[in-house]
Scaffold this active site. Structure first.
Site, PDB file in Angstrom:
ATOM      1  CG  ASP A 195     -29.359 -16.912 -24.559  1.00  0.00           C
ATOM      2  OD1 ASP A 195     -29.777 -17.991 -24.997  1.00  0.00           O
ATOM      3  OD2 ASP A 195     -28.875 -16.011 -25.282  1.00  0.00           O
ATOM      4  CB  ALA A 197     -23.331 -19.349 -20.173  1.00  0.00           C
ATOM      5  CD  GLU A 220     -27.820 -21.804 -24.625  1.00  0.00           C
ATOM      6  OE1 GLU A 220     -28.303 -22.388 -25.614  1.00  0.00           O
ATOM      7  OE2 GLU A 220     -27.638 -20.581 -24.584  1.00  0.00           O
ATOM      8  N   GLY A 289     -21.950 -37.302 -13.773  1.00  0.00           N
ATOM      9  CA  GLY A 289     -21.089 -38.323 -13.182  1.00  0.00           C
ATOM     10  C   GLY A 289     -19.977 -37.753 -12.342  1.00  0.00           C
ATOM     11  CG  ASP A 303     -31.487 -22.807 -28.883  1.00  0.00           C
ATOM     12  OD1 ASP A 303     -32.113 -22.089 -29.677  1.00  0.00           O
ATOM     13  OD2 ASP A 303     -30.928 -22.371 -27.866  1.00  0.00           O
TER      14      ASP A 303
END
Length: 383
Positions: A195, A197, A220, A289, A303
Site C-alpha cells: 500500500d 508505495a 501501489e 507497452g 480507491d
C-alpha cells in the site's frame, strides 16, 4: 468486488494484463476480493462462502483487505500489526477463510500497510508517535522527522495526519521483515500488495520481498498522470510510465506495479478518443507497452472506484470477456495494433485473438477468424 490482472516472468516475479493479475507464465488471474464497504458485511465469513465460485471462475489469487487491527474500519490506519482481529472478522474466521482458499488453490494476497502506523502513547512533541505495550514496541525514532518523530526524513511522499514509519532504521526493517515472514509462514498469506508505495523508497520493498519471499508481489505506486489546462489528459504519458518503471526497477524487478498509466489513458480513450491507445512507437501507451511482465493492469480498485470513487472508470464502458484464458493469452503475448482512431481501436493479441472496441465498423480479414463474442461497442474473434 474489483478485478485486476497480472502475469509472471519465469526469471522473477512480474505481472500484466487487463481487468484481473497473474503468475506462472502470466496465465493466472487475481481478484480484488473486497471494496470500501466490505467491512460492514461480516467479510471473512461472507468471502469464505464465495471461494468455490472464485476458484471455478479461474481466479488463482485473491487480494484481501488489511487483516490487522486498525483505527479505520477499512484497515488502512494500522496499530497492532500482530493482532488479526479486525472489522472484517476475528482471527479465527480469517484462519478459516485462508484454509478454505488453500483447499481450493486460491492464493491469499495480504494488503501490506507499512508506510504509516498509529501510535499508542504520546511522545516527542506531544504526538502519538510511540508504540508502547504492543508488539513492535518502537519509540519516536521509528517515526520520520517530517511526521513528528525523531527519525530520519522520509524517503518518499508523506501520508499526512499519521506517524510515517522510518524505514531507514535497521530495527524497523528487522521487525517488519519478521512480521512479513510471520504472515507468510504462520498465518498463510502467499502474495503481497504494498500500500502507498510512494511513501518509502523502493529499495526497502526489494529487501522485504527478498527476505519474506512472497510468491507474487505488487506495489501501489499511484502517481498523477500528465495533464494540460482544462484539465485534459496529455497524449504523451511517457514520463508517467517511466516513473512507475523506475520504481519497479528500484525494487530489483522483484515487485510488479499497478499500471495507473493504462487506467488513466483507457478511461479517457473509451469516451471517443480511442486514438490514445497507441503510442508513437505503435505500442500500448501504458506501462504494459514497455514492461508488460511487471505491469498489473486494472480498471478500478477500492480507491478509484467503489464508494470512494476518487478516479472511477466510466461504468457504461465496462466489458467482461472470458477469452483470454481459453486462448492462452499471457503477459508477454504480442500485440499488433491495427487501428487507433477516435471511434475505433483494433488489435491482434498473440496472433490468436483479434478484438475491436468503439463505434467504428471493422472486422478482421481472412476466413480463419471466428466471432467469439460481441456486444455494445465491442467484438472479439479467435482462430
Amino acid at each position: 468486488m474489483g478485478y485486476l490482472n497480472s502475469a509472471y516472468d519465469e526469471r522473477i516475479q512480474g505481472a500484466d494484463s487487463f481487468n484481473g493479475a497473474a503468475l506462472q507464465n502470466g496465465r493466472e488471474i487475481l481478484i480484488q476480493a473486497f471494496n470500501w464497504e466490505s467491512h460492514k458485511h461480516d467479510w471473512w465469513k461472507n468471502l469464505e462462502r464465495k471461494i468455490p465460485d472464485i476458484a471455478k471462475s479461474g481466479f488463482t489469487s485473491a487480494w484481501l483487505p488489511p487483516a490487522t487491527h486498525s483505527f479505520s474500519p477499512q484497515g488502512y490506519l494500522p496499530q497492532n500489526l500482530y493482532s488479526l482481529d479486525s472489522s472484517y472478522g476475528s482471527e479465527y474466521l480469517l484462519k478459516g477463510l485462508l484454509e478454505k482458499m488453500q483447499q481450493y488453490k486460491v492464493r491469499a494476497m495480504a494488503d501490506i500497510v507499512i508506510n504509516h502506523r498509529v501510535g499508542t502513547t504520546r511522545g516527542h512533541g506531544g504526538r502519538y508517535n510511540r508504540y508502547d505495550w504492543i508488539p513492535l514496541a518502537w519509540d519516536e525514532h521509528a517515526v520520520t522527522s517530517c511526521s513528528g518523530g525523531l527519525g530520519n526524513l522520509s524517503t518518499g511522499d508523506n501520508f499526512h495526519g499519521v506517524p510515517n514509519i522510518d524505514h531507514c532504521q535497521p530495527f524497523v526493517r528487522r521487525d517488519i521483515i519478521g512480521w512479513l515472514q510471520w504472515l507468510r509462514k504462520s498465518v498463510g498469506f502467499q502474495d503481497f500488495r504494498f500500500d502507498f508505495a510512494k511513501g518509502y523508497a523502493a529499495k526497502f520493498v526489494k529487501e522485504y520481498v527478498e527476505e519474506a519471499k512472497p510468491i507474487f508481489s505488487v506495489g501501489e505506486y499511484w502517481d498523477t498522470c500528465n495533464y494540460t489546462a482544462g484539465p485534459r489528459l496529455d497524449y504523451n504519458q511517457d514520463s508517467h510510465r517511466q516513473r512507475i518503471i523506475n520504481w519497479i526497477d528500484n525494487t530489483g524487478g522483484h515487485c510488479a506495479a499497478f499500471d495507473f498509466t493504462t487506467k488513466g489513458i483507457l478511461q479517457e480513450a473509451v469516451k471517443g478518443e480511442l486514438w490514445r491507445l497507441r503510442d508513437p512507437q505503435g505500442k500500448p501507451p501504458g506501462v504494459m507497452g514497455w514492461w508488460s511482465s511487471r505491469a498489473v493492469t486494472f480498471i478500478d480498485n477500492h480507491d478509484t472506484g467503489s464508494t470512494q470513487a476518487h478516479w472511477p472508470f466510466p461504468s457504461g464502458h465496462i466489458m467482461e470477456l472470458d477469452i483470454r484464458r481459453h486462448q492462452d493469452i499471457h503477459s508477454r503475448s504480442s500485440i499488433r495494433i491495427l487501428e487507433a482512431r477516435p471511434d475505433l481501436y483494433a488489435a491482434i493479441i498473440g496472433e490468436k485473438v483479434c478484438m475491436k472496441i468503439g463505434d467504428g465498423s471493422w472486422c478482421p480479414s481472412g476466413p480463419e477468424w471466428k466471432l467469439a463474442t460481441s456486444g455494445h461497442r465491442y467484438a472479439v474473434w479467435h482462430k
